[in-house]
Design a protein around this motif. Sequence first.
Motif: not given
Length: 407
Positions: A122-125, A168-170, A189-196
């Motif tokens: 749970s280090e990333v949300n 969320a981070d991703y 289907f991707f894991f999109l970085p949210m903090k950008q």
Amino acid sequence: MSSENPISDDALREEVRAWLAEHWSPEQAQALEGKQLLWGATGELKNWLGKVVEARWAVPTWPVEWFGRGSSAVQAKIIAREFAAVRAPGAGQDRSSMWANTLLARGTEALKAELLGPILKSEVNMCLLYSEPNAGSDLAGIRTRADRKGDHFVVNGQKVWTSGAANADYGMLIARTDWDVPKHSGISFFFLPMKQPGIEVRPLRQITDESHFNEVFITDAIVPADNLLGDVNTGWKVLQTALAYERSILGDAARGARSGAKESLKEEVLIALAREAGVLENPELRQDIAQAIAYKKLNALNNARVKADLQQGTTSPAMSLGKLAMSRILHEEARVRTAILGAQSLFEGSDHPRAEDANFLTFNAYFTSIGGGTDQIQRNIIGERVLGLPKEPEIDTAIPFRDVRKG
Ligand SMILES: Cc1cc2nc3c(=O)[nH]c(=O)nc-3n(C[C@H](O)[C@H](O)[C@H](O)COP(=O)(O)OP(=O)(O)OC[C@H]3O[C@@H](n4cnc5c(N)ncnc54)[C@H](O)[C@@H]3O)c2cc1C
């Protein structure tokens, strides 16, 4: 530790008990109660989850190179039971984490190395970037696009009802990568970085007065090609894996009342409430309570069947029954609570916790009957895949998505 070096059930039980005795205390159980946030975890909890993952209790059925022990499902259950007995969180994520399971099943080695550990700890949300203003039930109709530019994709579009997006981070994102093929064939289907900078999250206010879901506006956001799950244009298949995990989780557990969330779904709660309100002898209410309890029992048996299927390596279409049943249970539970309280349910505020709970449950029941696929869609799935009924007519599955009529 691995399947090549098997350990007996008894020895495993002793090992996990000894580990918990050394690392966990009843005081911790009390301190961490309620710290598991719906879409993230607090510092203390993260600290504990880190220990659980490093000791390989979080996902025992997974391979040794990915935090597991190569254990059987039966042994994983033994571990989960020992954790539950002392109210320690973190075990059983090989069943309960849709993010981690989807990544393990379909992610690149690089992405697994980067994110599996942080997700389990749970280090990333995480959040789910599926629904769009004109594509919820028909997810294959999405119009958010991802265009390849060298070693990354550029994403543009809008998502909606995105739970947990603010923290969320991703995000697990589905986006269209080919407009010239039929709608199911051009999705990735991707894991999109949210903090950008290209991502704007706007909270939506819910009927329960919470704001856990959001609108997400995506403008020229970047996602590395390594964050693709499966191959380009095979995202529909990856999505089915992720949705199957989501349905099984939603069918197995449900969020209850704000106060005493887990307790609210235990069968004794309705009986206790009726006794407290002096209406336990009312024959109509007794019938209602019995019916609500019977639904729960039936659903628990169905879920046990799904788990047994999964343990034998077969995915069970009966998963959809669990989610549909849970939605009915939650509505029924709320209705019976309100009936037990009678006119008292009209009150609100902290002086009336029973009424608060009943009203919250009434509104919150829609969470399960819409989120993760509506009841109507679950019925379609059950009709087609469980009962073998004819598929509903589809007019746009064989033409290029570019030519599908909009609006
Ligand atoms: C609490 C909550 C959390 C959510 N979290 C997320 C999230 O984190 N990420 C995310 O991407 N989405 C999320 N959603 C969105 C959710 O998945 C969609 O709302 C859901 O899939 C329905 O889509 P829609 O709202 O576009 O409704 P529509 O698809 O427009 O449907 C409207 C109505 O028509 C019915 N209908 C549509 N098609 C058919 C059909 N073929 N046969 C029969 N009936 C049909 C539907 O069942 C529904 O009753 C969440 C929703 C809720 C309520």
